[in-house]
Write an enzyme that holds these catalytic residues in place. Structure first.
Site, mmCIF file in Angstrom:
data_model
loop_
_atom_site.group_PDB
_atom_site.id
_atom_site.type_symbol
_atom_site.label_atom_id
_atom_site.label_comp_id
_atom_site.label_asym_id
_atom_site.label_seq_id
_atom_site.Cartn_x
_atom_site.Cartn_y
_atom_site.Cartn_z
ATOM 1 N N HIS A 10 0.746 -1.213 -0.065
ATOM 2 C CA HIS A 10 -0.068 0.023 0.022
ATOM 3 C C HIS A 10 0.841 1.207 0.083
ATOM 4 O O HIS A 10 0.549 2.234 -0.626
ATOM 5 C CB HIS A 10 -0.911 0.035 1.134
ATOM 6 C CG HIS A 10 -0.261 -0.349 2.409
ATOM 7 N ND1 HIS A 10 0.110 -1.397 2.787
ATOM 8 C CD2 HIS A 10 0.168 0.638 3.403
ATOM 9 C CE1 HIS A 10 0.868 -1.390 4.098
ATOM 10 N NE2 HIS A 10 0.857 -0.161 4.495
ATOM 11 N N HIS A 99 27.943 -4.369 -10.916
ATOM 12 C CA HIS A 99 28.652 -5.265 -10.065
ATOM 13 C C HIS A 99 27.843 -6.548 -9.560
ATOM 14 O O HIS A 99 28.496 -7.513 -9.479
ATOM 15 C CB HIS A 99 29.179 -4.677 -8.985
ATOM 16 C CG HIS A 99 30.385 -3.424 -9.430
ATOM 17 N ND1 HIS A 99 31.125 -2.753 -8.540
ATOM 18 C CD2 HIS A 99 30.661 -3.059 -10.600
ATOM 19 C CE1 HIS A 99 31.679 -2.028 -9.053
ATOM 20 N NE2 HIS A 99 31.649 -2.110 -10.503
ATOM 21 N N ARG A 133 35.533 -9.905 -13.101
ATOM 22 C CA ARG A 133 35.926 -10.321 -11.690
ATOM 23 C C ARG A 133 34.085 -10.247 -11.111
ATOM 24 O O ARG A 133 34.233 -11.132 -10.137
ATOM 25 C CB ARG A 133 36.703 -9.392 -11.152
ATOM 26 C CG ARG A 133 36.170 -7.993 -10.681
ATOM 27 C CD ARG A 133 37.288 -7.084 -10.138
ATOM 28 N NE ARG A 133 36.842 -5.769 -9.488
ATOM 29 C CZ ARG A 133 36.537 -4.628 -9.975
ATOM 30 N NH1 ARG A 133 36.914 -4.802 -11.274
ATOM 31 N NH2 ARG A 133 36.003 -3.716 -9.460
#
Length: 148
Positions: A10, A99, A133
């Site tokens: 809500h 990331h 990475r």
């Protein structure tokens, strides 16, 4: 065109309605998973529904909204395969995608105004995953999820 699942409680209803109109006008396909008013409801089922739709591939990304966005993020993250990120600023919206490959955006309608919310959504949608990475780290999160 991006297919976006969206849900709120809500407290997030009015912002959700605004974002549905905005995203639709921008050409996105938006799937509204509730709630349908400002009448008090419990948010977990709406956030889990968004997570399931994203997990199942029936939407590219998801958005969950509540008062603070905290509980909504927690509920969405209970769905295996969901990486929901609470982003109440532009930096976290960008980093969540770049990331962490976040696939669900959580925001607090009582924390951000409409203008900032629009910018956060635009940043989240426009940012791609950097991989590299960061992929290794996302893979580790996925492995943890499978373990528990």
């Amino acid at each position: 065109m991006t297919r976006i699942a969206i849900g709120s409680d809500h407290a997030g209803f009015e912002l959700k309605s605004h974002l549905i109109d905005l995203l639709g006008a921008e050409g996105h396909d938006v799937v509204d998973l509730g709630t349908g008013s400002t009448e008090s409801v419990d948010y977990p089922k709406f956030c889990a529904a968004v997570g399931r739709v994203v997990r199942d591939g029936d939407a590219d990304l998801g958005i969950v909204l509540g008062g603070s966005g905290q509980g909504e993020q927690l509920a969405a993250n209970k769905v295996r395969g969901v990486r929901a990120a609470l982003c109440n600023d532009l930096y976290t919206a960008r980093m969540a995608r770049a990331h962490n490959d976040a696939n669900v955006l959580s925001m607090g309608a009582r924390v951000v105004g409409i203008g900032l919310a629009e910018e956060i959504v635009a940043t989240f949608l426009a940012t791609g995953f950097d991989g590299g990475r960061h992929q290794r780290r996302v893979d580790q999160i996925v492995a943890l999820e499978a373990e528990f």
